[in-house]
Design a protein around this motif. Structure first.
Motif, PDB file in Angstrom:
ATOM      1  N   THR A  97     -91.907  38.265 -21.268  1.00  0.00           N
ATOM      2  CA  THR A  97     -92.608  37.946 -22.458  1.00  0.00           C
ATOM      3  C   THR A  97     -93.234  39.224 -22.971  1.00  0.00           C
ATOM      4  OG1 THR A  97     -94.444  37.067 -21.542  1.00  0.00           O
ATOM      5  CG2 THR A  97     -92.717  35.514 -22.344  1.00  0.00           C
ATOM      6  N   THR A  98     -93.668  40.129 -22.120  1.00  0.00           N
ATOM      7  CA  THR A  98     -94.352  41.405 -22.386  1.00  0.00           C
ATOM      8  C   THR A  98     -93.296  42.507 -22.453  1.00  0.00           C
ATOM      9  OG1 THR A  98     -95.106  41.982 -20.499  1.00  0.00           O
ATOM     10  CG2 THR A  98     -96.582  40.757 -21.712  1.00  0.00           C
ATOM     11  N   GLY A  99     -92.041  42.367 -22.152  1.00  0.00           N
ATOM     12  CA  GLY A  99     -91.105  43.408 -21.966  1.00  0.00           C
ATOM     13  C   GLY A  99     -91.207  44.173 -20.637  1.00  0.00           C
ATOM     14  N   ARG A 100     -92.238  43.562 -19.720  1.00  0.00           N
ATOM     15  CA  ARG A 100     -92.610  44.188 -18.367  1.00  0.00           C
ATOM     16  C   ARG A 100     -93.004  43.177 -17.552  1.00  0.00           C
ATOM     17  NH1 ARG A 100     -96.806  46.359 -15.303  1.00  0.00           N
ATOM     18  NH2 ARG A 100     -95.997  48.064 -14.111  1.00  0.00           N
ATOM     19  N   HIS A 101     -92.599  43.306 -16.162  1.00  0.00           N
ATOM     20  CA  HIS A 101     -93.054  42.392 -15.270  1.00  0.00           C
ATOM     21  C   HIS A 101     -92.958  42.878 -13.983  1.00  0.00           C
ATOM     22  CE1 HIS A 101     -93.661  38.362 -13.312  1.00  0.00           C
ATOM     23  NE2 HIS A 101     -92.773  38.786 -12.628  1.00  0.00           N
ATOM     24  N   THR A 102     -93.998  42.442 -12.777  1.00  0.00           N
ATOM     25  CA  THR A 102     -93.901  43.101 -11.504  1.00  0.00           C
ATOM     26  C   THR A 102     -93.804  41.915 -10.810  1.00  0.00           C
ATOM     27  OG1 THR A 102     -95.285  44.957 -12.236  1.00  0.00           O
ATOM     28  CG2 THR A 102     -95.159  44.405  -9.745  1.00  0.00           C
ATOM     29  N   ALA A 103     -92.940  41.980  -9.569  1.00  0.00           N
ATOM     30  CA  ALA A 103     -93.054  40.769  -8.581  1.00  0.00           C
ATOM     31  C   ALA A 103     -92.799  41.452  -7.161  1.00  0.00           C
ATOM     32  CB  ALA A 103     -91.425  39.971  -8.982  1.00  0.00           C
ATOM     33  N   ASP A 104     -93.265  40.422  -6.526  1.00  0.00           N
ATOM     34  CA  ASP A 104     -93.428  40.913  -4.919  1.00  0.00           C
ATOM     35  C   ASP A 104     -92.346  39.793  -4.362  1.00  0.00           C
ATOM     36  OD1 ASP A 104     -95.107  43.005  -5.172  1.00  0.00           O
ATOM     37  OD2 ASP A 104     -96.743  41.833  -4.447  1.00  0.00           O
ATOM     38  N   HIS A 105     -91.638  40.193  -3.454  1.00  0.00           N
ATOM     39  CA  HIS A 105     -90.835  39.422  -2.230  1.00  0.00           C
ATOM     40  C   HIS A 105     -90.955  39.916  -0.707  1.00  0.00           C
ATOM     41  CE1 HIS A 105     -87.754  36.871  -0.635  1.00  0.00           C
ATOM     42  NE2 HIS A 105     -87.227  37.923  -0.160  1.00  0.00           N
ATOM     43  N   PRO A 106     -91.798  39.138  -0.036  1.00  0.00           N
ATOM     44  CA  PRO A 106     -91.784  39.464   1.178  1.00  0.00           C
ATOM     45  C   PRO A 106     -90.481  39.009   2.121  1.00  0.00           C
ATOM     46  CG  PRO A 106     -93.214  37.603   1.000  1.00  0.00           C
ATOM     47  CD  PRO A 106     -92.736  37.878  -0.245  1.00  0.00           C
ATOM     48  N   CYS A 107     -89.776  40.038   2.990  1.00  0.00           N
ATOM     49  CA  CYS A 107     -88.698  39.892   3.605  1.00  0.00           C
ATOM     50  C   CYS A 107     -88.872  40.314   4.880  1.00  0.00           C
ATOM     51  CB  CYS A 107     -87.703  40.526   3.038  1.00  0.00           C
ATOM     52  SG  CYS A 107     -86.005  40.318   3.885  1.00  0.00           S
ATOM     53  N   SER A 108     -89.106  39.353   6.330  1.00  0.00           N
ATOM     54  CA  SER A 108     -89.337  39.693   7.420  1.00  0.00           C
ATOM     55  C   SER A 108     -91.080  40.413   7.203  1.00  0.00           C
ATOM     56  CB  SER A 108     -88.593  40.380   8.135  1.00  0.00           C
ATOM     57  OG  SER A 108     -87.268  39.650   8.268  1.00  0.00           O
ATOM     58  N   ALA A 109     -90.855  41.737   7.871  1.00  0.00           N
ATOM     59  CA  ALA A 109     -92.248  42.574   7.823  1.00  0.00           C
ATOM     60  C   ALA A 109     -92.171  43.258   6.713  1.00  0.00           C
ATOM     61  CB  ALA A 109     -92.272  43.270   9.195  1.00  0.00           C
ATOM     62  N   ASP A 110     -90.927  43.443   5.821  1.00  0.00           N
ATOM     63  CA  ASP A 110     -91.040  44.558   4.682  1.00  0.00           C
ATOM     64  C   ASP A 110     -91.423  43.860   3.494  1.00  0.00           C
ATOM     65  OD1 ASP A 110     -89.739  46.438   6.115  1.00  0.00           O
ATOM     66  OD2 ASP A 110     -87.837  45.587   6.190  1.00  0.00           O
ATOM     67  N   LEU A 111     -91.955  44.637   2.602  1.00  0.00           N
ATOM     68  CA  LEU A 111     -92.294  43.997   1.212  1.00  0.00           C
ATOM     69  C   LEU A 111     -91.534  44.761   0.149  1.00  0.00           C
ATOM     70  CD1 LEU A 111     -94.183  42.328  -0.604  1.00  0.00           C
ATOM     71  CD2 LEU A 111     -95.554  44.444  -0.700  1.00  0.00           C
ATOM     72  N   TYR A 112     -90.831  43.648  -0.709  1.00  0.00           N
ATOM     73  CA  TYR A 112     -89.886  44.371  -1.840  1.00  0.00           C
ATOM     74  C   TYR A 112     -90.843  43.954  -2.889  1.00  0.00           C
ATOM     75  CZ  TYR A 112     -85.580  44.162   0.766  1.00  0.00           C
ATOM     76  OH  TYR A 112     -84.517  44.446   1.496  1.00  0.00           O
ATOM     77  N   ARG A 113     -91.336  45.005  -3.895  1.00  0.00           N
ATOM     78  CA  ARG A 113     -92.174  45.218  -5.146  1.00  0.00           C
ATOM     79  C   ARG A 113     -91.079  45.596  -6.374  1.00  0.00           C
ATOM     80  NH1 ARG A 113     -97.939  46.506  -4.886  1.00  0.00           N
ATOM     81  NH2 ARG A 113     -97.768  44.197  -4.615  1.00  0.00           N
ATOM     82  N   GLY A 114     -91.049  44.635  -7.140  1.00  0.00           N
ATOM     83  CA  GLY A 114     -89.878  44.799  -8.369  1.00  0.00           C
ATOM     84  C   GLY A 114     -90.752  45.080  -9.553  1.00  0.00           C
ATOM     85  N   GLU A 115     -90.193  46.163 -10.244  1.00  0.00           N
ATOM     86  CA  GLU A 115     -90.768  46.286 -11.736  1.00  0.00           C
ATOM     87  C   GLU A 115     -89.529  45.955 -12.653  1.00  0.00           C
ATOM     88  OE1 GLU A 115     -93.647  49.093 -14.186  1.00  0.00           O
ATOM     89  OE2 GLU A 115     -92.071  50.059 -13.103  1.00  0.00           O
ATOM     90  N   PHE A 116     -89.564  45.178 -13.464  1.00  0.00           N
ATOM     91  CA  PHE A 116     -88.587  45.031 -14.628  1.00  0.00           C
ATOM     92  C   PHE A 116     -89.148  45.252 -15.858  1.00  0.00           C
ATOM     93  CE2 PHE A 116     -88.687  42.213 -11.004  1.00  0.00           C
ATOM     94  CZ  PHE A 116     -87.239  41.538 -10.713  1.00  0.00           C
ATOM     95  N   THR A 117     -88.173  46.227 -16.508  1.00  0.00           N
ATOM     96  CA  THR A 117     -88.598  46.708 -17.927  1.00  0.00           C
ATOM     97  C   THR A 117     -87.504  46.449 -18.729  1.00  0.00           C
ATOM     98  OG1 THR A 117     -88.217  49.033 -17.220  1.00  0.00           O
ATOM     99  CG2 THR A 117     -90.392  48.233 -17.432  1.00  0.00           C
ATOM    100  N   VAL A 118     -87.917  46.092 -20.132  1.00  0.00           N
ATOM    101  CA  VAL A 118     -86.704  45.707 -21.108  1.00  0.00           C
ATOM    102  C   VAL A 118     -87.115  47.100 -22.112  1.00  0.00           C
ATOM    103  CG1 VAL A 118     -85.807  44.460 -22.725  1.00  0.00           C
ATOM    104  CG2 VAL A 118     -86.691  43.375 -20.633  1.00  0.00           C
ATOM    105  N   ALA A 119     -86.129  47.672 -22.350  1.00  0.00           N
ATOM    106  CA  ALA A 119     -86.268  48.800 -23.264  1.00  0.00           C
ATOM    107  C   ALA A 119     -85.990  48.093 -24.915  1.00  0.00           C
ATOM    108  CB  ALA A 119     -85.257  50.000 -23.295  1.00  0.00           C
ATOM    109  N   ASP A 120     -84.811  47.428 -24.822  1.00  0.00           N
ATOM    110  CA  ASP A 120     -84.509  46.883 -26.225  1.00  0.00           C
ATOM    111  C   ASP A 120     -83.521  45.791 -25.992  1.00  0.00           C
ATOM    112  OD1 ASP A 120     -81.761  47.878 -25.958  1.00  0.00           O
ATOM    113  OD2 ASP A 120     -82.460  49.832 -26.789  1.00  0.00           O
ATOM    114  N   ALA A 121     -82.963  45.402 -26.868  1.00  0.00           N
ATOM    115  CA  ALA A 121     -82.026  44.142 -26.600  1.00  0.00           C
ATOM    116  C   ALA A 121     -80.779  44.214 -25.704  1.00  0.00           C
ATOM    117  CB  ALA A 121     -81.310  43.465 -28.057  1.00  0.00           C
ATOM    118  N   ASP A 122     -80.479  45.497 -25.817  1.00  0.00           N
ATOM    119  CA  ASP A 122     -79.266  45.921 -24.747  1.00  0.00           C
ATOM    120  C   ASP A 122     -79.565  46.600 -23.602  1.00  0.00           C
ATOM    121  OD1 ASP A 122     -77.646  44.472 -27.109  1.00  0.00           O
ATOM    122  OD2 ASP A 122     -77.854  46.204 -28.093  1.00  0.00           O
TER     123      ASP A 122
END
Length: 147
Positions: A97-122
């Motif tokens: 909703t703000t065009g940017r989001h950060t998410a975490d996903h623990p996988c076993s002992a590793d941590l996945y940290r994702g950043e999602f950004t939207v530049a425009d409609a495409d």
């Protein structure tokens, strides 16, 4: 990407086909790889979207077919998505909703940290930083809407 483009409804925005390019860097070894292909978001019975990615992943000069499937279900708040693996296990929430989001996903002992950004409609991007005893990776994926 500088400015972010707010997305009131993530599922509606993602619907369709996207040209997909991902760079993968193993920060421990210095090895690199590239995925090129397409990602399709199709309606699921009962609501949500089926995310189907297919293409070629080239690692250390060796190309191989690659694919993955995720389920993007309606999230807990309007316009958000509950992202799940193909088998239904939770992956992460997605709120663009703000065009940017950060998410975490623990996988076993590793941590996945994702950043999602939207530049425009495409155009949108994901950057996953994976840290832990088994992995030290940086995965950057750019999506460009097809026709």
């Amino acid at each position: 990407m500088g400015e972010f483009w707010p997305v009131p409804d993530a599922l509606a925005h993602l619907a369709g086909r996207w040209r997909t390019e991902r760079s993968v860097r193993d920060l421990a070894s210095g090895d690199t790889g590239v995925f090129t292909g397409t990602t399709a978001f199709r309606p699921l019975d009962g609501g949500g979207m089926l995310h189907e990615e297919s293409g070629t992943f080239t690692w250390q000069g060796v190309p191989r077919p690659a694919e993955r499937t995720l389920r993007f279900l309606p999230g807990p708040a309007p316009g958000t998505a509950d992202v799940r693996f193909a088998d239904g296990r939770p992956f992460h929430l997605l709120d663009l909703t703000t065009g940017r989001h950060t998410a975490d996903h623990p996988c076993s002992a590793d941590l996945y940290r994702g950043e999602f950004t939207v530049a425009d409609a495409d155009r949108w991007r994901t950057v996953w930083r994976v840290r832990g005893p088994a992995k030290d990776l940086l995965l950057t994926t750019d999506y460009v809407r097809e026709g």
